[in-house]
Design an enzyme around this catalytic site. Structure first.
Site, PDB file in Angstrom:
ATOM      1  N   GLU A 193       0.822  -1.202   0.000  1.00 12.72           N
ATOM      2  CA  GLU A 193       0.000   0.000   0.000  1.00 12.72           C
ATOM      3  C   GLU A 193       0.862   1.259   0.000  1.00 12.72           C
ATOM      4  O   GLU A 193       1.948   1.292   0.565  1.00 12.72           O
ATOM      5  CB  GLU A 193      -0.933  -0.010   1.208  1.00 12.72           C
ATOM      6  CG  GLU A 193      -1.905  -1.175   1.099  1.00 12.72           C
ATOM      7  CD  GLU A 193      -3.021  -1.164   2.119  1.00 12.72           C
ATOM      8  OE1 GLU A 193      -3.233  -0.136   2.782  1.00 12.72           O
ATOM      9  OE2 GLU A 193      -3.678  -2.211   2.233  1.00 12.72           O
TER      10      GLU A 193
ATOM     11  N   CYS B  47       3.457   8.415   1.184  1.00 14.11           N
ATOM     12  CA  CYS B  47       3.896   7.481   2.220  1.00 14.11           C
ATOM     13  C   CYS B  47       4.058   6.116   1.549  1.00 14.11           C
ATOM     14  O   CYS B  47       3.082   5.541   1.066  1.00 14.11           O
ATOM     15  CB  CYS B  47       2.839   7.450   3.327  1.00 14.11           C
ATOM     16  SG  CYS B  47       3.215   6.281   4.630  1.00 14.11           S
TER      17      CYS B  47
ATOM     18  N   CYS C  58       5.688  -7.077   7.281  1.00 14.45           N
ATOM     19  CA  CYS C  58       6.766  -6.640   8.165  1.00 14.45           C
ATOM     20  C   CYS C  58       7.036  -7.771   9.141  1.00 14.45           C
ATOM     21  O   CYS C  58       6.136  -8.525   9.470  1.00 14.45           O
ATOM     22  CB  CYS C  58       6.335  -5.387   8.937  1.00 14.45           C
ATOM     23  SG  CYS C  58       7.671  -4.625   9.899  1.00 14.45           S
TER      24      CYS C  58
ATOM     25  N   CYS D  13       5.104  -5.269  15.866  1.00 16.71           N
ATOM     26  CA  CYS D  13       4.727  -4.273  16.871  1.00 16.71           C
ATOM     27  C   CYS D  13       3.228  -4.426  17.135  1.00 16.71           C
ATOM     28  O   CYS D  13       2.444  -4.569  16.193  1.00 16.71           O
ATOM     29  CB  CYS D  13       5.058  -2.864  16.377  1.00 16.71           C
ATOM     30  SG  CYS D  13       6.820  -2.659  16.034  1.00 16.71           S
TER      31      CYS D  13
ATOM     32  N   CYS E 254       0.442  -2.055  15.474  1.00 16.47           N
ATOM     33  CA  CYS E 254       0.537  -1.789  14.034  1.00 16.47           C
ATOM     34  C   CYS E 254      -0.180  -2.874  13.243  1.00 16.47           C
ATOM     35  O   CYS E 254       0.065  -4.068  13.442  1.00 16.47           O
ATOM     36  CB  CYS E 254       2.003  -1.713  13.626  1.00 16.47           C
ATOM     37  SG  CYS E 254       2.216  -1.412  11.861  1.00 16.47           S
TER      38      CYS E 254
ATOM     39  N   GLY F  99       6.309  -2.108   6.401  1.00 20.75           N
ATOM     40  CA  GLY F  99       7.671  -2.627   6.433  1.00 20.75           C
ATOM     41  C   GLY F  99       8.630  -1.817   7.274  1.00 20.75           C
ATOM     42  O   GLY F  99       8.322  -0.705   7.714  1.00 20.75           O
ATOM     43  N   GLU F 100       9.799  -2.394   7.486  1.00 18.63           N
ATOM     44  CA  GLU F 100      10.862  -1.742   8.245  1.00 18.63           C
ATOM     45  C   GLU F 100      11.996  -1.411   7.261  1.00 18.63           C
ATOM     46  O   GLU F 100      12.733  -2.299   6.837  1.00 18.63           O
ATOM     47  CB  GLU F 100      11.347  -2.680   9.360  1.00 18.63           C
ATOM     48  CG  GLU F 100      12.610  -2.249  10.055  1.00 18.63           C
ATOM     49  CD  GLU F 100      12.635  -0.791  10.522  1.00 18.63           C
ATOM     50  OE1 GLU F 100      11.657  -0.317  11.110  1.00 18.63           O
ATOM     51  OE2 GLU F 100      13.649  -0.119  10.252  1.00 18.63           O
TER      52      GLU F 100
ATOM     53  N   SER G 280      11.807   6.101   8.072  1.00 10.57           N
ATOM     54  CA  SER G 280      11.370   5.890   9.452  1.00 10.57           C
ATOM     55  C   SER G 280      11.790   4.497   9.898  1.00 10.57           C
ATOM     56  O   SER G 280      11.615   3.526   9.167  1.00 10.57           O
ATOM     57  CB  SER G 280       9.847   6.032   9.496  1.00 10.57           C
ATOM     58  OG  SER G 280       9.369   5.841  10.797  1.00 10.57           O
TER      59      SER G 280
ATOM     60  N   SER H 288      11.068   5.582  15.547  1.00 12.72           N
ATOM     61  CA  SER H 288       9.813   5.324  16.246  1.00 12.72           C
ATOM     62  C   SER H 288      10.129   4.870  17.665  1.00 12.72           C
ATOM     63  O   SER H 288      10.411   3.707  17.898  1.00 12.72           O
ATOM     64  CB  SER H 288       9.008   4.264  15.499  1.00 12.72           C
ATOM     65  OG  SER H 288       8.770   4.729  14.182  1.00 12.72           O
ATOM     66  N   LEU H 289      10.093   5.818  18.579  1.00  8.77           N
ATOM     67  CA  LEU H 289      10.477   5.538  19.963  1.00  8.77           C
ATOM     68  C   LEU H 289       9.308   4.890  20.698  1.00  8.77           C
ATOM     69  O   LEU H 289       9.416   3.784  21.226  1.00  8.77           O
ATOM     70  CB  LEU H 289      10.906   6.850  20.619  1.00  8.77           C
ATOM     71  CG  LEU H 289      11.680   6.748  21.913  1.00  8.77           C
ATOM     72  CD1 LEU H 289      12.959   5.969  21.722  1.00  8.77           C
ATOM     73  CD2 LEU H 289      11.985   8.147  22.441  1.00  8.77           C
ATOM     74  N   ASN H 290       8.209   5.602  20.786  1.00  9.31           N
ATOM     75  CA  ASN H 290       6.924   5.064  21.246  1.00  9.31           C
ATOM     76  C   ASN H 290       6.847   4.644  22.710  1.00  9.31           C
ATOM     77  O   ASN H 290       5.768   4.243  23.171  1.00  9.31           O
ATOM     78  CB  ASN H 290       6.468   3.872  20.375  1.00  9.31           C
ATOM     79  CG  ASN H 290       6.207   4.280  18.938  1.00  9.31           C
ATOM     80  OD1 ASN H 290       6.030   5.466  18.663  1.00  9.31           O
ATOM     81  ND2 ASN H 290       6.182   3.336  18.026  1.00  9.31           N
TER      82      ASN H 290
ATOM     83  N   ASN I 211      -4.043   5.355  15.733  1.00  9.48           N
ATOM     84  CA  ASN I 211      -5.159   5.108  14.819  1.00  9.48           C
ATOM     85  C   ASN I 211      -5.643   3.679  15.020  1.00  9.48           C
ATOM     86  O   ASN I 211      -4.917   2.733  14.754  1.00  9.48           O
ATOM     87  CB  ASN I 211      -4.709   5.293  13.374  1.00  9.48           C
ATOM     88  CG  ASN I 211      -4.491   6.764  13.055  1.00  9.48           C
ATOM     89  OD1 ASN I 211      -5.398   7.574  13.204  1.00  9.48           O
ATOM     90  ND2 ASN I 211      -3.291   7.106  12.664  1.00  9.48           N
TER      91      ASN I 211
ATOM     92  N   CYS J 192      -1.865   6.494   9.437  1.00 10.38           N
ATOM     93  CA  CYS J 192      -0.641   5.899   9.944  1.00 10.38           C
ATOM     94  C   CYS J 192      -0.896   4.590  10.689  1.00 10.38           C
ATOM     95  O   CYS J 192      -1.696   4.534  11.609  1.00 10.38           O
ATOM     96  CB  CYS J 192      -0.085   6.928  10.916  1.00 10.38           C
ATOM     97  SG  CYS J 192       1.625   6.780  11.169  1.00 10.38           S
TER      98      CYS J 192
HETATM   99  N1  SAH Z   1       8.836   0.242  10.546  1.00  6.48           N
HETATM  100  C1  SAH Z   1       9.033   1.648  10.440  1.00  6.48           C
HETATM  101  C2  SAH Z   1       8.134   2.332   9.413  1.00  6.48           C
HETATM  102  C3  SAH Z   1       6.693   1.903   9.365  1.00  6.48           C
HETATM  103  S1  SAH Z   1       5.685   2.390  10.747  1.00  6.48           S
HETATM  104  C4  SAH Z   1       8.908   2.292  11.811  1.00  6.48           C
HETATM  105  O1  SAH Z   1       8.652   1.584  12.783  1.00  6.48           O
HETATM  106  O2  SAH Z   1       9.114   3.479  11.924  1.00  6.48           O
HETATM  107  C5  SAH Z   1       5.567   4.139  10.554  1.00  6.48           C
HETATM  108  C6  SAH Z   1       5.079   4.871  11.803  1.00  6.48           C
HETATM  109  O3  SAH Z   1       3.709   4.531  12.054  1.00  6.48           O
HETATM  110  C7  SAH Z   1       5.834   4.501  13.073  1.00  6.48           C
HETATM  111  O4  SAH Z   1       6.183   5.657  13.787  1.00  6.48           O
HETATM  112  C8  SAH Z   1       4.821   3.702  13.869  1.00  6.48           C
HETATM  113  O5  SAH Z   1       5.072   3.835  15.253  1.00  6.48           O
HETATM  114  C9  SAH Z   1       3.518   4.341  13.445  1.00  6.48           C
HETATM  115  N2  SAH Z   1       2.331   3.518  13.637  1.00  6.48           N
HETATM  116  C10 SAH Z   1       2.189   2.195  13.420  1.00  6.48           C
HETATM  117  N3  SAH Z   1       0.937   1.790  13.716  1.00  6.48           N
HETATM  118  C11 SAH Z   1       0.253   2.886  14.121  1.00  6.48           C
HETATM  119  C12 SAH Z   1      -1.100   3.129  14.504  1.00  6.48           C
HETATM  120  N4  SAH Z   1      -1.990   2.139  14.515  1.00  6.48           N
HETATM  121  N5  SAH Z   1      -1.451   4.381  14.811  1.00  6.48           N
HETATM  122  C13 SAH Z   1      -0.551   5.401  14.748  1.00  6.48           C
HETATM  123  N6  SAH Z   1       0.717   5.241  14.358  1.00  6.48           N
HETATM  124  C14 SAH Z   1       1.134   4.001  14.058  1.00  6.48           C
END
Ligand code: SAH
Length: 347
Positions: free
Chosen positions: A94, A107, A114, A118, A121, A163-164, A195, A218-220, A295, A338
């Site tokens: 996508e 994007c 992936c 996570c 995601c 993907g990563e 990212s 992506s720290l989170n 989201n 996202c």
């Molecule tokens: N694997 C990479 C790129 C793909 S994810 C990474 O981890 O950065 C891209 C961004 O989307 C990341 O910051 C991730 O934390 C965020 N993301 C993934 N699922 C999400 C969701 N359901 N709602 C909001 N952001 C999300």
């Protein structure tokens, strides 16, 4: 597609130049072909009208050029568009076009599926997994750009789709090189962002490499306990302290900074104590923080932090002069926001 033909998009610029030389053609022919592909975005050799009919036929016997095949194309009420592309082997990826003022951000995906799993995601649920090739990454741009109306151009690219990117660094770097090259798509490097969930060795390779696009991490989470829960695979490999130490060691060019993405999950990582810890973690790193409201998707095990709490969290960071932005959610009505990309859930 006949297997013995060369896909022109699979060739980097030098390889395309030697391919053209092997046909016995002059060098400027290669420049013409490159311009057709990367400036005019044609999707077939037949459209390269400054080559004679005979030359186009000769080229078509040896080579192919084709944009990605669109399986589904959805448009959101806010102008966001989502494309589900089918690749040559049937796998699907996508790509999302986000319109905001005059900015057109694409994007794009770096893998089909992936492997990081996570827990917040949706891509983690994708069964099919493989790295994309450099041309499949670049082709997402070419294919969407070709569909845009006259005068509308992609201005920014983020590798934040499926993907990563750091798990597919060679192809991602080759694709980014083509995005920023003068004979390629000619985007300013600061308008391209990779990212990553935080694969340290690959990040260090990337920092040493020649492709100077932005890196967003992506720290989170602000503790290993929470990061282990929401990003189990990557945090086992590279826990927070190691990740932050690597970021601190990064020799960023002048005026460049890192971005830390932070998905806001209600009751999980969104307290003011988290904000305090985030300030400590990022101390001494030239960076900004991008807060992303979570989201939701069908069956998601989390909820987004309330708007009030997001603003309290943001204000705490701003008070201590940590640059912090809040990402607006786009394309929710077509599951294009996202983290919502997974072809199996496409309505
Ligand atoms: N694997 C990479 C790129 C793909 S994810 C990474 O981890 O950065 C891209 C961004 O989307 C990341 O910051 C991730 O934390 C965020 N993301 C993934 N699922 C999400 C969701 N359901 N709602 C909001 N952001 C999300």
């Amino acid at each position: 597609m006949t297997p013995h033909k060369t896909n022109l998009l699979a060739l980097d610029f030098e390889a395309l130049r030697s391919f053209v030389a092997d046909l016995g053609w002059k060098r400027y022919r290669a420049d013409q072909i490159l311009a057709w592909i990367y400036k005019s975005h044609v999707s077939e050799i037949a459209a390269m009208t400054n080559l004679s009919m005979g030359d186009r036929e000769k080229l078509s016997e040896k080579a192919t050029l084709s944009h990605l095949q669109i399986h589904t194309h959805l448009k959101s009420s806010d102008g966001t568009e989502k494309f589900l592309f089918t690749l040559a082997d049937g796998k699907q990826i996508e790509t999302v076009l986000i319109r905001e003022g005059r900015r057109r951000t694409l994007c794009i995906s770096s893998q089909a599926g992936c492997t990081l799993d996570c827990t917040f995601c949706l891509t983690a649920l994708e069964g099919l997994k493989r790295n994309l090739k450099a041309d499949e990454i670049v082709n997402q741009l070419l294919s969407v750009q070709a569909l845009l109306p006259e005068g509308e151009a992609i201005t920014n690219v983020v590798l934040m789709g499926m993907g990563e990117p750091m798990a597919n660094l060679a192809a991602v770097s080759a694709a980014c090189a083509r995005m920023i090259a003068p004979e390629g798509l000619q985007l300013a490097p600061r308008r391209v962002t990779i990212s990553t969930a935080g694969l340290i060795p690959q990040m260090e390779t990337f920092w040493k490499g020649p492709v100077s696009v932005n890196l967003s991490i992506s720290l989170n989470a602000t503790t290993d306990a929470v990061r282990d829960r929401i990003m189990p695979k990557v945090n086992k490999l590279y826990p927070l302290a190691e990740l932050m130490a690597a970021c601190r060691r990064a020799k960023l060019p002048p005026r460049k900074s890192l971005t830390f993405e932070y998905v806001m999950l209600a009751g999980v990582n969104d307290s003011l104590e988290d904000a305090e810890r985030l300030l400590r973690l990022t101390q001494g790193i030239r960076c900004k923080v991008n807060l992303i409201p979570f989201n939701a998707f069908p069956g998601a095990p989390f909820q987004s932090t309330s708007e009030d709490q997001i603003l309290r969290f943001q204000n705490r960071l701003l008070q201590s002069k940590l640059r912090t932005t809040l990402r607006k959610s786009k394309g929710r009505d077509i599951l294009a926001a996202c983290g919502q990309l997974n072809s199996q859930f496409t309505p």
